[in-house]
Design a protein around this motif. Structure first.
Motif, PDB file in Angstrom:
ATOM      1  N   ASN A  20      24.345 -69.796  23.836  1.00 48.09           N
ATOM      2  CA  ASN A  20      24.540 -69.397  25.467  1.00 48.09           C
ATOM      3  C   ASN A  20      23.222 -68.291  25.597  1.00 48.09           C
ATOM      4  OD1 ASN A  20      26.685 -71.034  25.979  1.00 48.09           O
ATOM      5  ND2 ASN A  20      28.122 -69.304  25.369  1.00 48.09           N
ATOM      6  N   ILE A  23      20.330 -70.406  26.225  1.00 44.82           N
ATOM      7  CA  ILE A  23      20.520 -70.981  27.462  1.00 44.82           C
ATOM      8  C   ILE A  23      20.266 -69.975  29.008  1.00 44.82           C
ATOM      9  CG2 ILE A  23      22.095 -72.384  29.116  1.00 44.82           C
ATOM     10  CD1 ILE A  23      23.310 -73.438  26.484  1.00 44.82           C
ATOM     11  N   SER A  35      24.111 -77.430  27.563  1.00 45.83           N
ATOM     12  CA  SER A  35      24.726 -76.586  26.769  1.00 45.83           C
ATOM     13  C   SER A  35      24.877 -77.405  25.397  1.00 45.83           C
ATOM     14  CB  SER A  35      25.848 -75.760  27.017  1.00 45.83           C
ATOM     15  OG  SER A  35      26.836 -76.738  27.346  1.00 45.83           O
TER      16      SER A  35
END
Length: 72
Positions: A20, A23, A35
């Motif tokens: 995360n 990303i 993701s």
């Protein structure tokens, strides 16, 4: 010249940061990625990430060299 492509999960392990986090950082830089752990990360994207998370890479390398406890 072919560009080296890595999977998101590989990049996360190599850089010692969460998927995360990767990303979100790429989104701030204008890259939209999925993701999924199998999402492909381009060489250009990896270079951006490597510069941003260089300190995390060093911490991982130092930790790998540590020995906790005693060996017989």
């Amino acid at each position: 010249m072919s560009e080296k492509v890595m999977r998101l999960s590989q990049v996360a392990r190599k850089l010692n940061v969460g998927r995360n986090t990767i990303i979100e950082h790429l989104a701030k830089k204008g890259f939209e990625i999925d993701s999924s752990p199998n999402t492909k990360i381009s060489g250009e994207q990896f270079e951006l990430l490597a510069k941003e998370f260089a300190e995390s890479i060093l911490e991982k390398e130092e930790a790998e060299g540590l020995t906790i406890g005693s060996r017989h």
